[in-house]
Design an enzyme around this catalytic site. Structure first.
Site, PDB file in Angstrom:
ATOM      1  N   ASP A  75     -23.999 -75.931 -20.012  1.00  0.00           N
ATOM      2  CA  ASP A  75     -22.972 -74.943 -19.714  1.00  0.00           C
ATOM      3  C   ASP A  75     -22.155 -75.388 -18.503  1.00  0.00           C
ATOM      4  OD1 ASP A  75     -21.488 -72.639 -19.380  1.00  0.00           O
ATOM      5  OD2 ASP A  75     -23.148 -71.416 -18.642  1.00  0.00           O
ATOM      6  N   ASP A 269     -14.160 -73.732 -20.472  1.00  0.00           N
ATOM      7  CA  ASP A 269     -15.508 -73.163 -20.404  1.00  0.00           C
ATOM      8  C   ASP A 269     -16.278 -73.448 -21.688  1.00  0.00           C
ATOM      9  OD1 ASP A 269     -17.758 -71.700 -19.803  1.00  0.00           O
ATOM     10  OD2 ASP A 269     -16.817 -69.742 -20.039  1.00  0.00           O
TER      11      ASP A 269
END
Length: 391
Positions: A75, A269
């Site tokens: 992430d 993201d």
């Protein structure tokens, strides 16, 4: 098909919760950036594994001595790496046995006055003065436990004294992953823990479907990518920002106000699934896309995706090419999976979402990264994109 529905409900809930959190953080957060004071590179395969999670990208890494292997999601929107740990008060079901620090002779605790501890958003002291952490995610899931050091194995590389969270109490964590690898820009991320090893550079390619391979690579750039400046937003120093200048359909740029994306800022993201656009940009994109797709029957909306089609009676579907164009005319022609999110044959949707307001941060989610080589050169403050990084 019925059994898949809850996971889609969960996906939309998580995606919206993540985006709400980012928008909230951007509008009123005060955070601080701390700097820590011939490079290697290492590459591990990245896959989608439906047994673990339908929409996360999984890499296998090793922890401890002797080494035990774990399946982590990665992430770019968070810093802390963590795994579920023995003794476990509250853990979700995972693919591999829990990491047990007592079984590793390279494990050490971290005192609660160490820099690593005090730089965490939320930290505390145990009765023996070792560091405790708590990390809360955008969908209200939490992990807490001890902050520790142990050996981390990535492919053939070993990072000794790697700092990560040993989570004994983990609530509402999604999927069946064993943990999370934090690739953000904060002091505790793997990027800032290994500057001498990997020169603050990493890249990945996210595969577009199960049974195909992508990769995560630390420490070298990729040939054939074009770079756009990496921007830093002082209120959100861990996140990766860049300047999206416009969007085109079939090579024609949308007529949009010049600062529509740069005013609120645009963030890359890997943890968000869909891209979230300002209302003006979204409505312009949607209206042209609907014109281009007017030969196909529309289907009901899927949660917050409002432009969906029913392809039940079609063998072949022609979708218009959509490109995202970044500062420096860096153009990414989206893979078809970044243009249509196929829930099933009777419901395939444009995977972009309208932000509440033109002042909300623009988010480029993982659907629009699929199959590209994406390079994060943190040392030189640039982000690169290259086509055909993985199948």
């Amino acid at each position: 098909m019925g059994q898949d529905k809850p996971s889609h409900v969960e996906l939309f809930r998580q995606d919206q919760a993540r985006v709400d959190y980012i928008h909230h953080r951007a509008s009123n957060a005060i955070t601080h950036l701390n700097h820590i004071g011939n490079f290697l590179f290492t590459r591990v395969p990245a896959i989608i594994d439906y047994n673990i999670s339908r929409y996360s990208y999984i890499v296998n890494i090793g922890l401890g001595t002797p080494t035990k292997f774990f399946s982590f999601t990665f992430d770019t929107g968070s810093d802390l790496t963590w795994t579920q740990c023995v003794p476990c008060v509250n853990c979700h079901t995972q693919k591999n046995p829990f990491y047990d620090p007592a079984q590793s002779f390279t494990f050490t605790n971290i005192p609660c006055n160490s820099n690593y501890c005090t730089q965490l958003d939320q930290f505390g002291c145990s009765s023996t003065f070792t560091c405790l952490y708590e990390e809360e995610y955008v969908d209200n899931s939490k992990t807490n436990g001890s902050l520790i050091k142990d050996a981390l194995h990535l492919s053939n590389d070993i990072i000794y004294n790697f700092v990560f969270g040993c989570g004994n109490n983990n609530t509402r964590i999604f999927g069946h992953e064993d943990g999370l690898l934090g690739l953000g820009r904060g002091p505790i991320s793997i990027i800032n823990q290994t500057p001498q090893l990997y020169n603050k550079i990493f890249s990945y390619c996210l595969p577009s479907r199960p049974n195909t391979y992508g990769y995560l690579e630390l420490g070298s750039s990729v040939v054939g990518v074009k770079y756009t400046p990496m921007l830093t937003i002082p209120e959100m120093p861990s996140y990766y920002f860049l300047n999206l200048t416009t969007i085109s359909i079939r090579g024609k740029k949308l007529a949009l106000p010049p600062t529509i994306f740069s005013k609120p800022g645009t963030m890359l993201d890997s943890g968000a699934t869909f891209s979230h656009l300002p209302p003006i940009a979204y409505s312009t994109l949607r209206s042209i896309f609907r014109k281009e797709m007017s030969n196909y029957p529309m289907a009901p909306p899927l949660f917050n995706l409002d432009t969906c089609y029913d392809f039940t009676n079609y063998q072949h579907v022609l979708v218009p090419e959509i490109s995202l164009i970044y500062d420096g005319e860096v153009t990414t022609n989206l893979h078809h999976t970044g243009i249509l999110f196929v829930f099933n044959k009777s419901q395939a949707c444009l995977p972009f979402v309208e932000n509440m307001d033109d002042s909300d941060v623009v988010i480029i989610g993982s659907r629009q990264h699929l199959t590209f080589n994406v390079v994060y050169d943190v040392g030189n403050l640039q982000i690169g994109f290259g086509a055909n990084g993985c199948s």
